[in-house]
Design a protein around this motif. Structure first.
Motif, PDB file in Angstrom:
ATOM      1  N   LEU A 138     -17.400   7.987  19.490  1.00  0.00           N
ATOM      2  CA  LEU A 138     -17.528   8.366  20.124  1.00  0.00           C
ATOM      3  C   LEU A 138     -15.947   8.393  21.060  1.00  0.00           C
ATOM      4  O   LEU A 138     -15.014   9.580  21.261  1.00  0.00           O
ATOM      5  N   VAL A 139     -14.994   7.281  21.259  1.00  0.00           N
ATOM      6  CA  VAL A 139     -14.565   7.471  22.326  1.00  0.00           C
ATOM      7  C   VAL A 139     -12.781   8.166  21.629  1.00  0.00           C
ATOM      8  O   VAL A 139     -12.121   8.707  22.129  1.00  0.00           O
ATOM      9  N   ARG A 140     -13.182   7.751  20.167  1.00  0.00           N
ATOM     10  CA  ARG A 140     -11.835   8.471  19.457  1.00  0.00           C
ATOM     11  C   ARG A 140     -11.537   9.785  19.237  1.00  0.00           C
ATOM     12  O   ARG A 140     -10.930  10.905  19.613  1.00  0.00           O
ATOM     13  N   ALA A 141     -13.293  10.268  19.471  1.00  0.00           N
ATOM     14  CA  ALA A 141     -12.848  12.142  19.403  1.00  0.00           C
ATOM     15  C   ALA A 141     -12.512  12.641  20.946  1.00  0.00           C
ATOM     16  O   ALA A 141     -12.149  13.217  20.996  1.00  0.00           O
ATOM     17  N   ALA A 142     -12.913  11.871  21.709  1.00  0.00           N
ATOM     18  CA  ALA A 142     -12.962  12.339  23.015  1.00  0.00           C
ATOM     19  C   ALA A 142     -11.818  12.068  23.718  1.00  0.00           C
ATOM     20  O   ALA A 142     -11.557  13.368  24.793  1.00  0.00           O
ATOM     21  N   THR A 143     -10.995  11.527  23.185  1.00  0.00           N
ATOM     22  CA  THR A 143      -9.854  11.158  23.980  1.00  0.00           C
ATOM     23  C   THR A 143      -8.564  11.597  22.785  1.00  0.00           C
ATOM     24  O   THR A 143      -7.428  11.882  23.570  1.00  0.00           O
ATOM     25  N   GLY A 144      -8.829  11.545  21.608  1.00  0.00           N
ATOM     26  CA  GLY A 144      -8.003  12.151  20.560  1.00  0.00           C
ATOM     27  C   GLY A 144      -6.928  10.838  20.237  1.00  0.00           C
ATOM     28  O   GLY A 144      -5.826  11.451  19.433  1.00  0.00           O
ATOM     29  N   ARG A 145      -7.496   9.903  20.510  1.00  0.00           N
ATOM     30  CA  ARG A 145      -6.109   8.705  20.461  1.00  0.00           C
ATOM     31  C   ARG A 145      -7.312   7.477  19.015  1.00  0.00           C
ATOM     32  O   ARG A 145      -8.620   7.371  18.974  1.00  0.00           O
ATOM     33  N   SER A 146      -6.563   6.714  18.410  1.00  0.00           N
ATOM     34  CA  SER A 146      -7.097   5.918  17.912  1.00  0.00           C
ATOM     35  C   SER A 146      -7.309   4.748  17.695  1.00  0.00           C
ATOM     36  O   SER A 146      -8.048   3.590  17.603  1.00  0.00           O
ATOM     37  N   GLY A 147      -5.871   4.132  18.748  1.00  0.00           N
ATOM     38  CA  GLY A 147      -5.984   2.367  18.969  1.00  0.00           C
ATOM     39  C   GLY A 147      -7.234   2.431  19.609  1.00  0.00           C
ATOM     40  O   GLY A 147      -7.876   2.824  20.167  1.00  0.00           O
ATOM     41  N   LEU A 148      -8.250   0.582  19.898  1.00  0.00           N
ATOM     42  CA  LEU A 148      -8.977   0.032  19.925  1.00  0.00           C
ATOM     43  C   LEU A 148      -8.530  -1.006  20.391  1.00  0.00           C
ATOM     44  O   LEU A 148      -7.559  -2.086  20.131  1.00  0.00           O
ATOM     45  N   LEU A 149      -9.210  -2.028  21.976  1.00  0.00           N
ATOM     46  CA  LEU A 149      -8.280  -2.674  22.392  1.00  0.00           C
ATOM     47  C   LEU A 149     -10.006  -3.557  22.423  1.00  0.00           C
ATOM     48  O   LEU A 149     -10.988  -3.291  22.690  1.00  0.00           O
ATOM     49  N   ALA A 150      -9.748  -4.958  21.766  1.00  0.00           N
ATOM     50  CA  ALA A 150     -10.559  -6.006  22.110  1.00  0.00           C
ATOM     51  C   ALA A 150     -10.284  -7.575  22.163  1.00  0.00           C
ATOM     52  O   ALA A 150      -9.570  -7.411  22.201  1.00  0.00           O
ATOM     53  N   ASP A 161      -7.820  -8.254   8.573  1.00  0.00           N
ATOM     54  CA  ASP A 161      -6.728  -7.359   7.896  1.00  0.00           C
ATOM     55  C   ASP A 161      -6.884  -6.954   9.886  1.00  0.00           C
ATOM     56  O   ASP A 161      -7.812  -6.205  10.017  1.00  0.00           O
ATOM     57  N   VAL A 162      -6.512  -6.930  10.843  1.00  0.00           N
ATOM     58  CA  VAL A 162      -6.326  -7.016  12.250  1.00  0.00           C
ATOM     59  C   VAL A 162      -5.727  -5.341  12.372  1.00  0.00           C
ATOM     60  O   VAL A 162      -4.471  -5.693  12.339  1.00  0.00           O
ATOM     61  N   ARG A 163      -6.721  -4.626  12.804  1.00  0.00           N
ATOM     62  CA  ARG A 163      -6.043  -3.344  13.009  1.00  0.00           C
ATOM     63  C   ARG A 163      -6.708  -3.129  14.790  1.00  0.00           C
ATOM     64  O   ARG A 163      -6.460  -1.660  14.749  1.00  0.00           O
ATOM     65  N   VAL A 164      -6.792  -3.723  15.394  1.00  0.00           N
ATOM     66  CA  VAL A 164      -6.832  -3.952  16.612  1.00  0.00           C
ATOM     67  C   VAL A 164      -6.563  -4.594  17.453  1.00  0.00           C
ATOM     68  O   VAL A 164      -6.118  -5.795  17.083  1.00  0.00           O
ATOM     69  N   GLY A 197       5.068  -2.870  24.075  1.00  0.00           N
ATOM     70  CA  GLY A 197       4.024  -3.878  24.052  1.00  0.00           C
ATOM     71  C   GLY A 197       4.057  -3.435  22.542  1.00  0.00           C
ATOM     72  O   GLY A 197       3.441  -4.709  22.541  1.00  0.00           O
ATOM     73  N   GLY A 198       3.799  -2.429  21.394  1.00  0.00           N
ATOM     74  CA  GLY A 198       2.938  -2.397  20.291  1.00  0.00           C
ATOM     75  C   GLY A 198       1.607  -1.679  20.234  1.00  0.00           C
ATOM     76  O   GLY A 198       0.820  -2.129  19.027  1.00  0.00           O
ATOM     77  N   ALA A 199       0.892  -2.259  21.471  1.00  0.00           N
ATOM     78  CA  ALA A 199       0.439  -1.263  21.144  1.00  0.00           C
ATOM     79  C   ALA A 199      -0.129   0.082  21.483  1.00  0.00           C
ATOM     80  O   ALA A 199       0.102   0.424  21.806  1.00  0.00           O
ATOM     81  N   PRO A 200      -0.764   0.386  20.312  1.00  0.00           N
ATOM     82  CA  PRO A 200      -1.151   1.566  19.855  1.00  0.00           C
ATOM     83  C   PRO A 200      -1.905   2.119  20.819  1.00  0.00           C
ATOM     84  O   PRO A 200      -2.923   1.582  21.674  1.00  0.00           O
ATOM     85  N   ALA A 201      -1.900   3.816  21.140  1.00  0.00           N
ATOM     86  CA  ALA A 201      -2.959   4.536  22.355  1.00  0.00           C
ATOM     87  C   ALA A 201      -4.162   4.233  21.907  1.00  0.00           C
ATOM     88  O   ALA A 201      -4.753   4.579  21.038  1.00  0.00           O
ATOM     89  N   PRO A 202      -4.522   3.216  22.826  1.00  0.00           N
ATOM     90  CA  PRO A 202      -6.399   2.992  23.050  1.00  0.00           C
ATOM     91  C   PRO A 202      -7.171   4.123  23.703  1.00  0.00           C
ATOM     92  O   PRO A 202      -6.759   4.809  24.663  1.00  0.00           O
ATOM     93  N   ALA A 203      -8.423   3.959  22.198  1.00  0.00           N
ATOM     94  CA  ALA A 203      -8.976   4.706  22.580  1.00  0.00           C
ATOM     95  C   ALA A 203     -10.432   4.731  23.016  1.00  0.00           C
ATOM     96  O   ALA A 203     -11.122   5.031  24.082  1.00  0.00           O
TER      97      ALA A 203
END
Length: 459
Positions: A137-149, A170-173, A210-216
């Motif tokens: 949902l948030v990826r579709a709404a923002t057009g971004r792919s990163g996630l913060l956890a 396999d960390v992608r977050v 910082g190396g963090a992808p744009a968060p969705a």
């Protein structure tokens, strides 16, 4: 009826046979069955009776699913009513009176500022699928792919949910520090530790290198459950809401285990007063049957039809059981009772630490309680002032609890936190019995011979 310790009985052949066949037929991935070798045959409220004739007080409650305990009369009546009505039991995502009633009751319990501008998506029947839906949902709404956890998180076992959990390999977050008073990652704890964690998060998000992808989106648990029963400080929760809101990052609150009165408020976000953009709900909302949904701010509803689908989104029996559970908790103010009983149990458990130095910390919120066990004779490690964890002692305590008719679960980084998740229908007498049996089990486990490993913790 008095709560007494179950008398030892001869184990019937049927009990042994079922356990033996389970070990031969089921996968190596089975979990609870390994540490809890019981065969439940009857259950009511907080009590389970096994095939061996023993009775147990259940402080696992289906990992927090059973808000009203086992087979509560209002839940059974709601299920029978649907079955007897001849209503279809499988309807995909079609509208039904049962679903309409459930949605109405659910929205009535949600924070008003959130519910007045919300949409609901019925997901596959497990909480992990609702987490996946929230990410989509948030990826579709923002057009971004990163996630913060956050470190120590647990959000489920499917690929995306697992990647956002603390044990991901396999960390992608982007992983952020979760504040803790005990074992604070910055070694300071308290308000300063929480503020440092918030400042670190804010700095990372604003650092162009910082190396963090744009968060969705950002996903957090108001109380980390599997991570060791770590309540998020209210001020820190408000800071996370401020940080995400000013940067247009949707905030996802995972209330799968904390919801429906468990923490002393109907929804755990109410303690801090924040309004998230998405709430992930499962476990107790189905009244003991499989059900999972996300509820989210309507502005995020940019999905195309079928963007998140599933064959079993229309569990009519679970919706009926869930409606009965939600209304019973609300009408009988069980969240408030959970807050009162939880505070009383935590106080008693904290008092035990005076005579049991192996209790490193007691923490929790409402009827979501954790007791962290440590090796007080071993030297602290890694610059931490706290004694090292004691996983073998915790495992021994769990087994001693079982011998005394008490079912508990272990959690935390090293499986050293004894977790208590009793039903919200817990009586005063049962609450006393839980603490008494746990105290007795701890004393017995401490007397057992243990051997130290190379890190100094007992095993």
């Amino acid at each position: 009826m008095a709560v007494t310790e179950p008398a030892p009985v001869a184990v019937p052949a049927v009990h042994e046979g079922i356990l033996r066949r389970q070990s031969l037929r089921e996968s190596a991935a089975r979990t609870y069955a390994r540490s809890l070798p019981i065969v439940p045959v009857r259950a009511r409220g907080m009590t389970i009776e096994g095939a061996d004739g023993r009775r147990y007080l259940d402080c696992l409650s289906g990992a927090g699913t059973l808000a009203l305990g086992h087979n509560h009369p209002v839940v059974l009546e709601a299920i029978r009513k649907v079955i007897d009505s001849g209503a279809p039991l499988h309807v995909l995502d079609l509208a039904t009176p049962v679903k309409d009633t459930f949605t109405t009751e659910l929205f009535a319990t949600l924070p008003r500022q959130f519910a007045d501008n919300a949409r609901i998506q019925f997901c596959g029947p497990a909480g992990t699928d609702a987490v996946e839906a929230a990410f989509k949902l948030v990826r579709a709404a923002t057009g971004r792919s990163g996630l913060l956890a956050f470190t120590g998180a647990y959000h489920g076992m499917t690929a995306g949910a697992l990647a956002a959990s603390g044990g991901a390999e396999d960390v992608r977050v982007t992983r952020l520090p979760f504040p803790q008073n005990y074992r604070c990652p910055f070694g300071i704890g308290g308000d300063r530790g929480a503020e440092t964690a918030a400042r670190w998060t804010e700095s990372l998000l604003d650092d162009p290198k910082g190396g963090a992808p744009a968060p969705a989106g950002m996903i957090l648990e108001p109380v980390q459950g599997e991570g060791g029963v770590n309540p998020a400080p209210d001020d820190w929760m408000r800071r996370m809401r401020e940080i995400t809101e000013t940067r247009s990052i949707p905030l996802i609150a995972d209330e799968v285990q904390t919801g429906v009165g468990r923490t002393g408020a109907f929804w755990a976000v109410e303690h801090s007063g924040i309004v998230p953009d998405v709430m992930v709900l499962s476990k107790a909302i189905g009244g003991s049957l499989p059900l999972a949904v996300i509820v989210y701010r309507s502005e995020l509803d940019t999905w195309q039809p079928g963007a998140h689908a599933g064959t079993f989104r229309g569990n009519q029996l679970a919706m009926a059981a869930g409606t009965a559970t939600l209304s019973f908790v609300r009408e009988n103010q069980l969240a408030e009772r959970a807050a009162m009983l939880g505070a009383r149990m935590i106080a008693r458990l904290q008092a035990l630490a005076t005579d049991h130095p192996s209790i490193g910390d007691v923490r929790g919120r409402g009827l979501m309680i954790g007791v962290e066990l440590v090796d007080p004779e071993a030297a602290p490690q890694g610059g931490s002032p706290e004694p090292p964890p004691a996983p073998a002692l915790a495992a021994a305590v769990q087994q001693e609890c079982l011998r005394r008719g008490l079912i508990v679960e272990l959690g935390g980084r090293h499986s050293t936190v004894v977790r208590l998740l009793p039903p919200l229908t817990l009586t005063d007498e049962q609450a006393t019995a839980v603490v008494d049996r746990l105290a007795d089990a701890l004393a017995a486990a401490e007397r057992l011979p243990h051997r130290r490993n190379t890190t100094g913790s007992i095993r």
